[in-house]
Scaffold this active site. Structure first.
Site, PDB file in Angstrom:
ATOM      1  CE  LYS A 287      -0.163   4.653  -6.777  1.00 24.79           C
ATOM      2  NZ  LYS A 287       0.242   3.724  -5.672  1.00 24.79           N
TER       3      LYS A 287
ATOM      4  CG  LEU B 106      -1.774  -1.250   1.426  1.00 22.69           C
ATOM      5  CD1 LEU B 106      -2.542  -1.171   2.741  1.00 22.69           C
ATOM      6  CD2 LEU B 106      -2.733  -1.443   0.262  1.00 22.69           C
TER       7      LEU B 106
ATOM      8  CG  ASN C 132     -12.205   9.899  -6.273  1.00 17.41           C
ATOM      9  OD1 ASN C 132     -11.383  10.794  -6.153  1.00 17.41           O
ATOM     10  ND2 ASN C 132     -12.773   9.605  -7.445  1.00 17.41           N
TER      11      ASN C 132
ATOM     12  CE1 TYR D 245      -0.285   8.439  -6.834  1.00 19.72           C
ATOM     13  CE2 TYR D 245      -2.440   8.421  -7.898  1.00 19.72           C
ATOM     14  CZ  TYR D 245      -1.595   7.999  -6.886  1.00 19.72           C
ATOM     15  OH  TYR D 245      -2.073   7.131  -5.927  1.00 19.72           O
TER      16      TYR D 245
ATOM     17  N   PRO E 233     -44.872  11.691  40.035  1.00 23.05           N
ATOM     18  CG  PRO E 233     -43.756  11.136  42.016  1.00 23.05           C
ATOM     19  CD  PRO E 233     -43.699  12.086  40.855  1.00 23.05           C
ATOM     20  N   GLY E 234     -48.069  10.211  40.374  1.00 22.53           N
ATOM     21  CA  GLY E 234     -49.504  10.435  40.356  1.00 22.53           C
ATOM     22  C   GLY E 234     -50.045  11.120  39.119  1.00 22.53           C
TER      23      GLY E 234
END
Length: 408
Positions: free
Chosen positions: A123, A64, A148, A119, A310-311
């Protein structure tokens, strides 16, 4: 199996290495056929002499390593072709004919806008070197032309537009989109990692190329990751802006399984600065308790939390089309429902259905359309906490909510 990963500190290398470690350490058991005993990590700051040692011992190589943004174009050839030569020579010197994978680029096609890419030329030279190596040694080579890439840990302002946009939007920085219509082929890092692990198991996907497009071929010269996405720059930044707004709007965009949006959202979140990893809610509070909306979606409703003192009894209303699910997660309560109207056979109101619920035994109680319903906190001392899901976000212009007591 002993594996060598060159460029191990780069974007792809780091993701691959961490996933290889998960398999090696038994944390990932989804690939029972893989047994990894050693992972050799080689990067630009690794002692060069170790390359020969690693090439002597390894059973598989992921190459890589490469140069993406040199100061001079000549460095492309040195970094991409030159190191590949060193690696293959080290394998030859150690008589190691193990499989070797090469990370190339779609720019190596030299097609379309990549025709003059230095580039890409470097490659392509690296690819040919690998193919020649395969012919000379009989070694298996796997040449991947990456489109990409995007995903967690990708470096912004380097060679990924997605990483740059994610970083800018997540951190509130300015960014520029030169042409919203520009379309990219995008490969998510987890999909790439899955393909590389497939390759490690001898299950790589093979292809040929027509320009920049991979064409699946059973015995193709190249390899490829079969799952990619296409999106324009405009679509990408629009999605990112919707992600940015989510803590304010509570609206979660549609993220179907396997979709680009789902993968982009995961990527975006990885760029959030620490102060933005948490956010508060607007609580609607009064003497009865509070009601807080947690999130909403376009097509799958909304989630809220209700806290009753409560209640206290909450609800006492019904809906035409909306339905809800109540789950008491703390406290002791009573949920009651009654069908609206009268039974034509008896002329009396329909009976009340009652469900006693506690946070100690979680149950989902469905609030049915056309049924008036309520929830009462039966405790004298503890709050009743209920998570509520509704099939649609609340619309103040069409609330579909009508008051009516469940029982007189």
């Amino acid at each position: 199996m002993k594996i060598l990963v060159t460029g191990s500190k780069g974007f792809v290398g780091k993701n691959l290495v961490e996933n290889l470690k998960n398999i090696k350490d038994g944390k990932n058991r989804t690939r029972p056929g893989l047994s990894i005993s050693e992972i050799y990590e080689y990067d630009k700051d690794t002692e060069p002499a170790l390359l020969h040692e690693y090439c002597r011992e390894c059973d598989f190589v992921f190459n890589l390593a490469g140069v993406n943004r040199p100061k001079d174009d000549a460095e492309f050839m040195d970094g991409n072709f030159g190191f590949a030569s060193e690696l293959l020579e080290a394998l030859k010197e150690n008589s190691n004919t193990c499989p070797v994978m090469l990370a190339s680029s779609i720019q190596a096609s030299l097609a379309g806008r990549y025709a003059q890419s230095e580039y890409g030329r470097s490659k392509l030279a690296g690819e040919e070197l690998f193919f020649q190596y395969a012919e000379a040694t009989g070694s298996k080579v796997l040449v991947y032309r990456f489109p990409n890439l995007f995903g967690k840990w990708c470096r912004p302002n380097y060679n990924s537009a997605v990483a740059t946009f994610c970083d800018a939007v997540a951190n509130g920085r300015d960014y520029t989109v030169n042409d919203r219509a520009t379309e990219l082929e995008l490969l998510y890092i987890d999909d790439l990692t899955a393909e590389l692990l497939d390759a490690l198991e001898g299950k790589e996907h093979r292809c040929g190329y027509e320009g920049v497009d991979a064409v699946p071929v059973e015995n193709g010269r190249y390899c490829y990751a079969p799952v990619t996405h296409h999106a324009t720059l405009g679509e990408i930044v629009d999605l990112l802006e919707s992600f940015r707004a989510a803590p304010e709007t509570l609206m979660v965009p549609e993220i179907p399984m396997g979709s680009f949006a789902k993968k982009l959202y995961s990527t975006y979140l990885s760029y959030l600065p620490e102060p933005k990893t948490s956010y508060g809610f607007r609580m609607n509070s009064d003497e009865r308790g509070s009601f807080t909306e947690l999130l909403r979606t376009q097509n799958c409703g909304q989630v809220s939390v209700n806290i009753a003192k409560p209640g206290i009894t909450r609800g006492e209303h019904w809906h035409n089309s909306k339905w809800e699910i109540f789950i008491v997660v703390s406290g002791h309560g009573l949920i009651r429902e009654r069908k609206v109207g009268v039974d034509p056979e008896t002329g009396a109101r329909y009976p009340v259905n009652e469900f006693e619920v506690t946070g100690e035994e979680l149950r989902a109680i469905q609030m049915l359309p056309g049924y008036t319903h309520s929830i009462t906190n039966l405790s004298d001392t503890e709050e009743l906490i209920t998570v509520m899901w509704a099939n649609e976000p609340f619309d103040p212009d069409n609330p579909d909510t009508f008051s009516e007591k469940v029982a007189e």
